[in-house]
Design an enzyme around this catalytic site. Structure first.
Site, PDB file in Angstrom:
ATOM      1  N   ASN A   2       0.878  -1.170   0.000  1.00  0.00           N
ATOM      2  CA  ASN A   2       0.000   0.000   0.000  1.00  0.00           C
ATOM      3  C   ASN A   2       0.915   1.219   0.000  1.00  0.00           C
ATOM      4  O   ASN A   2       1.450   1.597   1.036  1.00  0.00           O
ATOM      5  CB  ASN A   2      -0.892  -0.027   1.254  1.00  0.00           C
ATOM      6  CG  ASN A   2      -1.707   1.249   1.398  1.00  0.00           C
ATOM      7  OD1 ASN A   2      -1.779   2.057   0.475  1.00  0.00           O
ATOM      8  ND2 ASN A   2      -2.309   1.432   2.566  1.00  0.00           N
ATOM      9  N   TRP A   3       1.083   1.815  -1.188  1.00  0.00           N
ATOM     10  CA  TRP A   3       2.009   2.954  -1.287  1.00  0.00           C
ATOM     11  C   TRP A   3       1.429   4.216  -0.646  1.00  0.00           C
ATOM     12  O   TRP A   3       2.133   5.199  -0.502  1.00  0.00           O
ATOM     13  CB  TRP A   3       2.338   3.238  -2.755  1.00  0.00           C
ATOM     14  CG  TRP A   3       3.225   2.218  -3.400  1.00  0.00           C
ATOM     15  CD1 TRP A   3       3.779   1.110  -2.816  1.00  0.00           C
ATOM     16  CD2 TRP A   3       3.681   2.219  -4.760  1.00  0.00           C
ATOM     17  NE1 TRP A   3       4.543   0.422  -3.736  1.00  0.00           N
ATOM     18  CE2 TRP A   3       4.502   1.081  -4.936  1.00  0.00           C
ATOM     19  CE3 TRP A   3       3.490   3.066  -5.853  1.00  0.00           C
ATOM     20  CZ2 TRP A   3       5.120   0.777  -6.152  1.00  0.00           C
ATOM     21  CZ3 TRP A   3       4.099   2.761  -7.068  1.00  0.00           C
ATOM     22  CH2 TRP A   3       4.907   1.627  -7.217  1.00  0.00           C
ATOM     23  N   LYS A   4       0.135   4.164  -0.320  1.00  0.00           N
ATOM     24  CA  LYS A   4      -0.543   5.371   0.195  1.00  0.00           C
ATOM     25  C   LYS A   4      -0.318   6.522  -0.805  1.00  0.00           C
ATOM     26  O   LYS A   4      -0.191   6.262  -1.992  1.00  0.00           O
ATOM     27  CB  LYS A   4      -0.054   5.695   1.607  1.00  0.00           C
ATOM     28  CG  LYS A   4      -0.112   4.458   2.512  1.00  0.00           C
ATOM     29  CD  LYS A   4      -0.054   4.761   3.956  1.00  0.00           C
ATOM     30  CE  LYS A   4      -0.194   3.462   4.747  1.00  0.00           C
ATOM     31  NZ  LYS A   4      -0.265   3.653   6.166  1.00  0.00           N
TER      32      LYS A   4
ATOM     33  N   HIS B   3      -9.750   1.379   4.916  1.00  0.00           N
ATOM     34  CA  HIS B   3      -8.460   1.611   5.583  1.00  0.00           C
ATOM     35  C   HIS B   3      -8.666   2.618   6.714  1.00  0.00           C
ATOM     36  O   HIS B   3      -9.468   3.536   6.597  1.00  0.00           O
ATOM     37  CB  HIS B   3      -7.427   2.134   4.571  1.00  0.00           C
ATOM     38  CG  HIS B   3      -6.050   2.158   5.135  1.00  0.00           C
ATOM     39  ND1 HIS B   3      -5.606   3.173   5.955  1.00  0.00           N
ATOM     40  CD2 HIS B   3      -5.023   1.275   5.039  1.00  0.00           C
ATOM     41  CE1 HIS B   3      -4.364   2.897   6.332  1.00  0.00           C
ATOM     42  NE2 HIS B   3      -3.988   1.749   5.791  1.00  0.00           N
TER      43      HIS B   3
ATOM     44  N   GLU C 169      -7.038   5.065   7.651  1.00  0.00           N
ATOM     45  CA  GLU C 169      -6.829   6.481   7.282  1.00  0.00           C
ATOM     46  C   GLU C 169      -8.079   7.050   6.614  1.00  0.00           C
ATOM     47  O   GLU C 169      -8.384   8.230   6.748  1.00  0.00           O
ATOM     48  CB  GLU C 169      -5.583   6.609   6.389  1.00  0.00           C
ATOM     49  CG  GLU C 169      -4.309   6.459   7.214  1.00  0.00           C
ATOM     50  CD  GLU C 169      -3.111   5.914   6.466  1.00  0.00           C
ATOM     51  OE1 GLU C 169      -3.105   5.926   5.219  1.00  0.00           O
ATOM     52  OE2 GLU C 169      -2.165   5.450   7.147  1.00  0.00           O
TER      53      GLU C 169
ATOM     54  N   GLU D  91      -5.519  -4.291  10.960  1.00  0.00           N
ATOM     55  CA  GLU D  91      -4.496  -3.252  11.077  1.00  0.00           C
ATOM     56  C   GLU D  91      -4.762  -2.410  12.320  1.00  0.00           C
ATOM     57  O   GLU D  91      -5.536  -1.443  12.275  1.00  0.00           O
ATOM     58  CB  GLU D  91      -4.520  -2.338   9.845  1.00  0.00           C
ATOM     59  CG  GLU D  91      -4.216  -3.047   8.547  1.00  0.00           C
ATOM     60  CD  GLU D  91      -3.650  -2.086   7.514  1.00  0.00           C
ATOM     61  OE1 GLU D  91      -2.554  -2.358   7.012  1.00  0.00           O
ATOM     62  OE2 GLU D  91      -4.279  -1.058   7.236  1.00  0.00           O
TER      63      GLU D  91
ATOM     64  N   GLY E 221       2.326   2.863  10.693  1.00  0.00           N
ATOM     65  CA  GLY E 221       3.279   3.935  10.465  1.00  0.00           C
ATOM     66  C   GLY E 221       3.970   4.421  11.738  1.00  0.00           C
ATOM     67  O   GLY E 221       4.625   5.463  11.733  1.00  0.00           O
TER      68      GLY E 221
ATOM     69  N   SER F  70       3.296  -1.583  10.549  1.00  0.00           N
ATOM     70  CA  SER F  70       4.745  -1.619  10.778  1.00  0.00           C
ATOM     71  C   SER F  70       5.370  -2.988  10.535  1.00  0.00           C
ATOM     72  O   SER F  70       6.283  -3.402  11.255  1.00  0.00           O
ATOM     73  CB  SER F  70       5.081  -1.093  12.184  1.00  0.00           C
ATOM     74  OG  SER F  70       4.658   0.251  12.318  1.00  0.00           O
TER      75      SER F  70
ATOM     76  N   GLY G 112       2.695  -0.853   4.370  1.00  0.00           N
ATOM     77  CA  GLY G 112       2.731   0.568   4.019  1.00  0.00           C
ATOM     78  C   GLY G 112       4.165   1.033   3.842  1.00  0.00           C
ATOM     79  O   GLY G 112       4.785   0.834   2.797  1.00  0.00           O
ATOM     80  N   GLY G 113       4.715   1.660   4.879  1.00  0.00           N
ATOM     81  CA  GLY G 113       6.042   2.275   4.811  1.00  0.00           C
ATOM     82  C   GLY G 113       7.117   1.390   4.188  1.00  0.00           C
ATOM     83  O   GLY G 113       7.852   1.832   3.293  1.00  0.00           O
TER      84      GLY G 113
HETATM   85  P1  PGA Z   1       2.607   0.649   7.721  1.00  0.00           P
HETATM   86  O1  PGA Z   1       1.157   0.830   7.050  1.00  0.00           O
HETATM   87  O2  PGA Z   1       3.179  -0.620   7.183  1.00  0.00           O
HETATM   88  O3  PGA Z   1       3.388   1.870   7.272  1.00  0.00           O
HETATM   89  O4  PGA Z   1       2.416   0.618   9.194  1.00  0.00           O
HETATM   90  C1  PGA Z   1       0.292  -0.244   6.858  1.00  0.00           C
HETATM   91  C2  PGA Z   1      -0.998   0.233   6.228  1.00  0.00           C
HETATM   92  O5  PGA Z   1      -1.474   1.301   6.608  1.00  0.00           O
HETATM   93  O6  PGA Z   1      -1.571  -0.444   5.341  1.00  0.00           O
END
Ligand code: PGA
Length: 249
Positions: free
Chosen positions: A9-11, A94, A96, A166, A172, A211, A232-233
């Protein structure tokens, strides 16, 4: 035996130049992967990413979709358009989106159903805040998020798609849920599905996100109810993402 799925997930990150470098690094020779691999770039880069991924074995996905069919919805992107661009999957609900765009359990569920109707497989995200975890509400919170989806979609249909657990406090933040904490919630989600449809519950892939890094992926993915990850990250660095994929067997 559920085949593991690892999704990037590149966001809201990337540029044509940066993506091109990522995709070249991703395509460089590496040991064959034993899991399904999904890459979810931002909308403007779906075509670029999809073209390069074609033939690589990795699948294309999106990070969100409109709750509506195509029509007068300025600024929105319909599931049909994502299919047209070669997407097979889409992330819905998600945290976010829930936190910053006020997406409710019901809206996430509508989007999951819309994805399915448009021909996409949703990755339905669920997760609790730190306050909810500290208050002992984790299973109730994620259970309600899952129940909203099961009100509009059968467990058998969800089994073809995926759930991502999640915990918000782990996204993050560098603070990963321990494999035991994650396994406990994954098992609770699977038990909730089993009450409705045991066979579907055994087929449903439940991913962990929050994470995940090359250093903790092996232990997380070794848990009996963790069927891969939503990354994500660490997915922004192709080598790290590939190392996480390699941890999924
Ligand atoms: P993260 O994000 O790996 O940066 O914690 C995961 C996500 O939000 O899908």
């Amino acid at each position: 035996m559920r085949r593991k799925l690892v999704a990037a997930n590149w966001k809201m990150n990337g540029s044509r130049v940066a993506n091109s470098a990522w995709l070249s690094a991703f395509a460089a020779p590496h040991a064959p992967l034993a899991c399904d691999v999904l890459v979810c770039p931002p909308f403007p880069y779906l075509e670029q990413t999809g073209m390069v991924l074609r033939g690589s074995g990795a699948i294309l996905g999106a990070q969100n979709l409109a709750a509506h069919e195509p029509g007068a919805w300025t600024g929105e992107v319909a599931g049909e358009m994502l299919v047209d661009l070669g997407c097979r999957w889409v992330i819905v609900g998600h945290s976010e989106r829930r936190q910053h765009y006020a997406e409710s359990n019901e809206l996430a569920a509508i989007k999951a159903r819309r994805a399915q109707d448009a021909g996409l497989l949703p990755i339905v995200c669920v997760g609790e805040t730190l306050a909810q975890r500290d208050g002992g509400e984790t299973v109730a919170v994620v259970g309600a998020q899952l129940a909203a989806v099961l009100a509009v979609m059968s467990a058998a249909d969800l089994a073809r798609a995926a759930i991502a657990y999640e915990p918000i406090w782990a996204i993050g933040t560098g603070r990963t849920a321990t494999p035991q904490q994650a396994q406990e919630v994954h098992a609770a989600l699977r038990a909730q599905l089993a009450k409705i449809d045991r066979s579907a519950s055994e087929r449903t892939r439940i991913l962990y996100g929050g994470s995940v890094k090359p250093g903790n992926a092996v232990e997380l993915f070794a848990q009996p109810d963790i069927d891969g990850g939503l990354i994500g990250g660490a997915s922004l660095v192709a080598a790290d993402f590939l190392a996480i994929c390699a941890a999924a067997k």
